[in-house]
Write a protein that holds these residues in place. Structure first.
Motif, PDB file in Angstrom:
ATOM      1  N   VAL A  95      -1.787   7.014 -18.102  1.00 20.28           N
ATOM      2  CA  VAL A  95      -1.201   7.037 -16.761  1.00 20.28           C
ATOM      3  C   VAL A  95      -1.174   5.616 -16.219  1.00 20.28           C
ATOM      4  CG1 VAL A  95      -1.892   9.415 -16.260  1.00 20.28           C
ATOM      5  CG2 VAL A  95      -3.428   7.524 -15.644  1.00 20.28           C
ATOM      6  N   ILE A  96      -0.249   5.373 -15.295  1.00 21.48           N
ATOM      7  CA  ILE A  96      -0.004   4.025 -14.780  1.00 21.48           C
ATOM      8  C   ILE A  96      -0.092   4.026 -13.266  1.00 21.48           C
ATOM      9  CG2 ILE A  96       1.625   2.095 -14.681  1.00 21.48           C
ATOM     10  CD1 ILE A  96       0.718   2.676 -17.517  1.00 21.48           C
ATOM     11  N   TRP A  97      -0.803   3.038 -12.735  1.00 21.20           N
ATOM     12  CA  TRP A  97      -0.844   2.812 -11.283  1.00 21.20           C
ATOM     13  C   TRP A  97      -0.400   1.375 -11.021  1.00 21.20           C
ATOM     14  CZ3 TRP A  97      -5.575   1.877  -7.644  1.00 21.20           C
ATOM     15  CH2 TRP A  97      -5.193   2.125  -6.306  1.00 21.20           C
ATOM     16  N   PHE A  98       0.634   1.236 -10.189  1.00 20.62           N
ATOM     17  CA  PHE A  98       1.135  -0.075  -9.807  1.00 20.62           C
ATOM     18  C   PHE A  98       0.526  -0.468  -8.461  1.00 20.62           C
ATOM     19  CE2 PHE A  98       4.441   1.844 -12.438  1.00 20.62           C
ATOM     20  CZ  PHE A  98       4.796   0.813 -13.294  1.00 20.62           C
ATOM     21  N   VAL A  99       0.001  -1.686  -8.379  1.00 21.05           N
ATOM     22  CA  VAL A  99      -0.534  -2.188  -7.116  1.00 21.05           C
ATOM     23  C   VAL A  99       0.016  -3.593  -6.881  1.00 21.05           C
ATOM     24  CG1 VAL A  99      -2.643  -0.822  -7.330  1.00 21.05           C
ATOM     25  CG2 VAL A  99      -2.632  -3.197  -8.111  1.00 21.05           C
ATOM     26  N   ASP A 100      -0.072  -4.059  -5.640  1.00 16.92           N
ATOM     27  CA  ASP A 100       0.332  -5.415  -5.288  1.00 16.92           C
ATOM     28  C   ASP A 100      -0.893  -6.244  -4.933  1.00 16.92           C
ATOM     29  OD1 ASP A 100       2.972  -4.833  -5.721  1.00 16.92           O
ATOM     30  OD2 ASP A 100       3.443  -4.476  -3.608  1.00 16.92           O
ATOM     31  N   ARG A 126      -0.404   9.525  -0.301  1.00 15.72           N
ATOM     32  CA  ARG A 126       0.019   8.886   0.943  1.00 15.72           C
ATOM     33  C   ARG A 126      -0.554   7.470   1.009  1.00 15.72           C
ATOM     34  NH1 ARG A 126       0.627  12.058   6.244  1.00 15.72           N
ATOM     35  NH2 ARG A 126       2.643  11.014   6.033  1.00 15.72           N
ATOM     36  N   ALA A 127       0.017   6.678   1.913  1.00 14.83           N
ATOM     37  CA  ALA A 127      -0.454   5.311   2.103  1.00 14.83           C
ATOM     38  C   ALA A 127      -0.515   5.004   3.587  1.00 14.83           C
ATOM     39  CB  ALA A 127       0.467   4.324   1.399  1.00 14.83           C
ATOM     40  N   ASP A 128      -1.271   3.977   3.906  1.00 12.63           N
ATOM     41  CA  ASP A 128      -1.412   3.488   5.279  1.00 12.63           C
ATOM     42  C   ASP A 128      -0.602   2.200   5.379  1.00 12.63           C
ATOM     43  OD1 ASP A 128      -2.253   3.088   7.840  1.00 12.63           O
ATOM     44  OD2 ASP A 128      -4.345   2.688   7.358  1.00 12.63           O
ATOM     45  N   PHE A 129       0.334   2.142   6.323  1.00 13.76           N
ATOM     46  CA  PHE A 129       1.197   0.977   6.495  1.00 13.76           C
ATOM     47  C   PHE A 129       0.721   0.179   7.693  1.00 13.76           C
ATOM     48  CE2 PHE A 129       5.543  -0.330   8.352  1.00 13.76           C
ATOM     49  CZ  PHE A 129       5.428  -1.608   7.844  1.00 13.76           C
ATOM     50  N   ALA A 130       0.302  -1.068   7.452  1.00 10.76           N
ATOM     51  CA  ALA A 130      -0.196  -1.937   8.526  1.00 10.76           C
ATOM     52  C   ALA A 130       0.757  -3.111   8.701  1.00 10.76           C
ATOM     53  CB  ALA A 130      -1.595  -2.435   8.192  1.00 10.76           C
ATOM     54  N   TRP A 131       1.300  -3.273   9.905  1.00  8.38           N
ATOM     55  CA  TRP A 131       2.241  -4.364  10.160  1.00  8.38           C
ATOM     56  C   TRP A 131       1.689  -5.404  11.132  1.00  8.38           C
ATOM     57  CZ3 TRP A 131       2.987   0.646  11.851  1.00  8.38           C
ATOM     58  CH2 TRP A 131       2.922   0.847  13.224  1.00  8.38           C
ATOM     59  N   TYR A 170       7.995   3.939  -2.929  1.00  8.89           N
ATOM     60  CA  TYR A 170       6.837   3.066  -3.089  1.00  8.89           C
ATOM     61  C   TYR A 170       6.080   3.424  -4.368  1.00  8.89           C
ATOM     62  CZ  TYR A 170       7.822   2.780   1.926  1.00  8.89           C
ATOM     63  OH  TYR A 170       8.433   2.641   3.139  1.00  8.89           O
ATOM     64  N   LEU A 171       5.750   2.415  -5.149  1.00 11.57           N
ATOM     65  CA  LEU A 171       5.043   2.657  -6.406  1.00 11.57           C
ATOM     66  C   LEU A 171       3.573   2.925  -6.192  1.00 11.57           C
ATOM     67  CD1 LEU A 171       6.638  -0.115  -8.640  1.00 11.57           C
ATOM     68  CD2 LEU A 171       6.985   2.347  -8.831  1.00 11.57           C
ATOM     69  N   TRP A 172       2.968   2.204  -5.257  1.00 12.16           N
ATOM     70  CA  TRP A 172       1.518   2.181  -5.156  1.00 12.16           C
ATOM     71  C   TRP A 172       0.893   3.451  -4.588  1.00 12.16           C
ATOM     72  CZ3 TRP A 172       2.813   2.081  -0.153  1.00 12.16           C
ATOM     73  CH2 TRP A 172       3.746   1.127   0.296  1.00 12.16           C
ATOM     74  N   SER A 173       1.681   4.364  -4.039  1.00 11.33           N
ATOM     75  CA  SER A 173       1.128   5.641  -3.575  1.00 11.33           C
ATOM     76  C   SER A 173       1.352   6.753  -4.599  1.00 11.33           C
ATOM     77  CB  SER A 173       1.759   6.050  -2.239  1.00 11.33           C
ATOM     78  OG  SER A 173       3.180   6.036  -2.329  1.00 11.33           O
ATOM     79  N   LYS A 174       1.603   6.349  -5.856  1.00  8.28           N
ATOM     80  CA  LYS A 174       1.925   7.324  -6.897  1.00  8.28           C
ATOM     81  C   LYS A 174       1.225   6.962  -8.204  1.00  8.28           C
ATOM     82  CE  LYS A 174       6.431   7.970  -4.750  1.00  8.28           C
ATOM     83  NZ  LYS A 174       6.081   7.102  -3.603  1.00  8.28           N
ATOM     84  N   LEU A 175       0.982   7.980  -9.000  1.00  7.44           N
ATOM     85  CA  LEU A 175       0.444   7.797 -10.346  1.00  7.44           C
ATOM     86  C   LEU A 175       1.426   8.427 -11.325  1.00  7.44           C
ATOM     87  CD1 LEU A 175      -2.174   6.754 -11.832  1.00  7.44           C
ATOM     88  CD2 LEU A 175      -2.873   9.159 -11.921  1.00  7.44           C
ATOM     89  N   PHE A 176       1.736   7.715 -12.409  1.00  3.82           N
ATOM     90  CA  PHE A 176       2.754   8.160 -13.358  1.00  3.82           C
ATOM     91  C   PHE A 176       2.166   8.314 -14.758  1.00  3.82           C
ATOM     92  CE2 PHE A 176       4.668   5.421 -10.185  1.00  3.82           C
ATOM     93  CZ  PHE A 176       5.792   6.114  -9.759  1.00  3.82           C
ATOM     94  N   ARG A 177       2.508   9.400 -15.417  1.00  8.03           N
ATOM     95  CA  ARG A 177       2.259   9.430 -16.853  1.00  8.03           C
ATOM     96  C   ARG A 177       3.192   8.395 -17.496  1.00  8.03           C
ATOM     97  NH1 ARG A 177      -1.348  12.959 -18.529  1.00  8.03           N
ATOM     98  NH2 ARG A 177      -1.688  14.823 -17.234  1.00  8.03           N
ATOM     99  N   ARG A 178       2.634   7.661 -18.427  1.00 10.59           N
ATOM    100  CA  ARG A 178       3.416   6.597 -19.069  1.00 10.59           C
ATOM    101  C   ARG A 178       4.712   7.134 -19.647  1.00 10.59           C
ATOM    102  NH1 ARG A 178       6.391   3.734 -20.505  1.00 10.59           N
ATOM    103  NH2 ARG A 178       6.320   1.748 -21.630  1.00 10.59           N
ATOM    104  N   SER A 179       4.676   8.347 -20.159  1.00  9.34           N
ATOM    105  CA  SER A 179       5.855   8.928 -20.818  1.00  9.34           C
ATOM    106  C   SER A 179       7.029   9.127 -19.867  1.00  9.34           C
ATOM    107  CB  SER A 179       5.486  10.269 -21.461  1.00  9.34           C
ATOM    108  OG  SER A 179       4.952  11.167 -20.488  1.00  9.34           O
ATOM    109  N   VAL A 217      -3.483   0.882   1.173  1.00  7.80           N
ATOM    110  CA  VAL A 217      -3.078   0.284   2.447  1.00  7.80           C
ATOM    111  C   VAL A 217      -2.060  -0.811   2.146  1.00  7.80           C
ATOM    112  CG1 VAL A 217      -3.782  -0.970   4.511  1.00  7.80           C
ATOM    113  CG2 VAL A 217      -5.311   0.757   3.526  1.00  7.80           C
ATOM    114  N   TYR A 218      -0.837  -0.587   2.585  1.00  5.15           N
ATOM    115  CA  TYR A 218       0.220  -1.579   2.412  1.00  5.15           C
ATOM    116  C   TYR A 218       0.273  -2.463   3.647  1.00  5.15           C
ATOM    117  CZ  TYR A 218       4.928  -3.542   2.697  1.00  5.15           C
ATOM    118  OH  TYR A 218       5.989  -4.395   2.868  1.00  5.15           O
ATOM    119  N   ARG A 219       0.138  -3.785   3.450  1.00  3.80           N
ATOM    120  CA  ARG A 219       0.210  -4.730   4.553  1.00  3.80           C
ATOM    121  C   ARG A 219       1.515  -5.516   4.467  1.00  3.80           C
ATOM    122  NH1 ARG A 219      -3.610  -5.168   8.020  1.00  3.80           N
ATOM    123  NH2 ARG A 219      -5.666  -4.249   7.611  1.00  3.80           N
TER     124      ARG A 219
END
Length: 350
Positions: A95-100, A126-131, A170-179, A217-219
């Motif tokens: 599984v793959i998790w993308f983060v920044d 879900r994610a928390d969006f901070a601006w 958004y990639l970072w609030s998701k987990l993907f099977r590599r396949s 948390v996305y900033r």
């Protein structure tokens, strides 16, 4: 089931990070990754997209001989989308998790995602969006706000959530099977490559798990590509078309019209207004949006959203008026958010 037995059943995971000019955030990124890969079955791939600062050197020194982290350094910048594809080619996890690098995340978020995946191919969280700096300068994004318990849904239902803009790209609030990601899922776009990659993964998935947990948390940073003052209309149109190629067949024509109205037409003008585009660039933006809006069904759009329908009506008949209308609406929204932020700060101080 014991904790060790549960760990044995968990898939292996790779955390992928594309970085460029990480600056002061590089040491913290390194610390988080080292902490993460010391968990059983977790590794990381970091690709430096030609940083002009000392990001690559700082990361290399911080990682040392850590076997769970692969660091790939480049002198030339070709874009994060291309680097993510490159990282996927060497990722070892199931599984793959993308983060920044400039956001807030921890291995606890990955643990939550991995516990949830079960037999599903993708997890939507879900994610928390901070601006801003204040406690009120944030809101929850992505995921299904009305679902308080986890659910497993079909590919078609997941497609409907994305086309309906309930779930975003958004990639970072998701987990993907590599396949599900296949080969080079992210097109080489200046922006919006994420949503195309997510759409491709959804189209390949057998089922999707939706959970209410906040895992990230996305900033919003001043240098974010989502805050450029010259929106890339070609990239936005390409991303729109890519999503519909992958998922459009799961929904009705009316739903596709609503998606085009919101994701393409309104977003193009709204982004230009938000970041101060003016003159010929603004005229090019709203005229392009008008062309995209011409074939759309106003009736279908009004049925879903009166405000969206009103915006598309203006765009069809008097497009030059839409920027002013959006400026007024955005100013009112900002004022309301500032008021809510001050109220929340005052309540927490009591």
């Amino acid at each position: 089931m014991t904790a060790s037995a549960a760990d044995e059943q968990r898939p292996t995971a790779t955390i992928i990070v594309g970085v460029r000019n990480a600056g002061d955030s590089a040491p913290l990124l390194a610390s988080r990754l080292v902490d993460a890969v010391r968990r059983p079955g977790v590794d990381a791939v970091v690709v430096d997209d030609g940083s002009a600062d000392d990001t690559g050197a700082v990361l290399a020194a911080s990682f040392g001989d850590e076997p769970g982290i692969t660091l790939i350094r480049h002198e030339e910048s070709v874009g994060i989308a291309v680097r993510r594809n490159e990282a996927l080619r060497v990722a070892r996890g199931e599984v793959i998790w993308f983060v920044d690098h400039d956001d807030e995340w921890s291995v606890a978020g990955l643990d939550t995602l991995m516990r949830a995946i079960g037999d599903a191919d993708i997890v939507f969280a879900r994610a928390d969006f901070a601006w801003g700096p204040g406690p009120g300068d944030r809101r929850l994004i992505d995921g299904v706000g009305g679902w308080s318990t986890p659910r497993t849904i079909s590919t078609g239902s997941a497609a409907e959530l994305m086309i309906g803009s309930t779930i975003h790209g958004y990639l970072w609030s998701k987990l993907f099977r590599r396949s599900t990601l296949g080969v080079d899922p992210f097109p080489a776009l200046v922006s919006q490559s994420d949503v195309v990659g997510v759409a491709r993964a959804v189209a390949s998935a057998r089922s999707v798990r939706v959970i209410p947990d906040i895992v990230y948390v996305y900033r919003r940073q001043p240098g974010s590509i989502t805050r450029t003052r010259t929106p890339d209309l070609a990239a936005l149109k390409s991303a729109h078309d890519g999503v519909l190629v992958e998922l459009g067949g799961y929904v009705q024509p009316d739903e596709r019209d609503v998606f085009t109205a919101r994701f393409l037409c309104l977003a193009a003008v709204k982004t230009a207004v938000r970041w101060g585009v003016a003159g010929s660039a603004m005229r090019h933006t709203y005229r392009s949006a008008q062309e995209w809006a011409r074939p759309l069904s106003l009736r279908a759009i009004f049925r879903r959203s009166k405000s969206l329908g009103g915006s598309i009506l203006i765009l069809k008949v008097a497009p030059s008026l839409l920027p002013a209308a959006l400026r007024t609406a955005l100013k009112a929204l900002d004022t309301l958010r500032a008021l809510r932020s001050r109220t929340r700060v005052g309540a927490e101080a009591e």
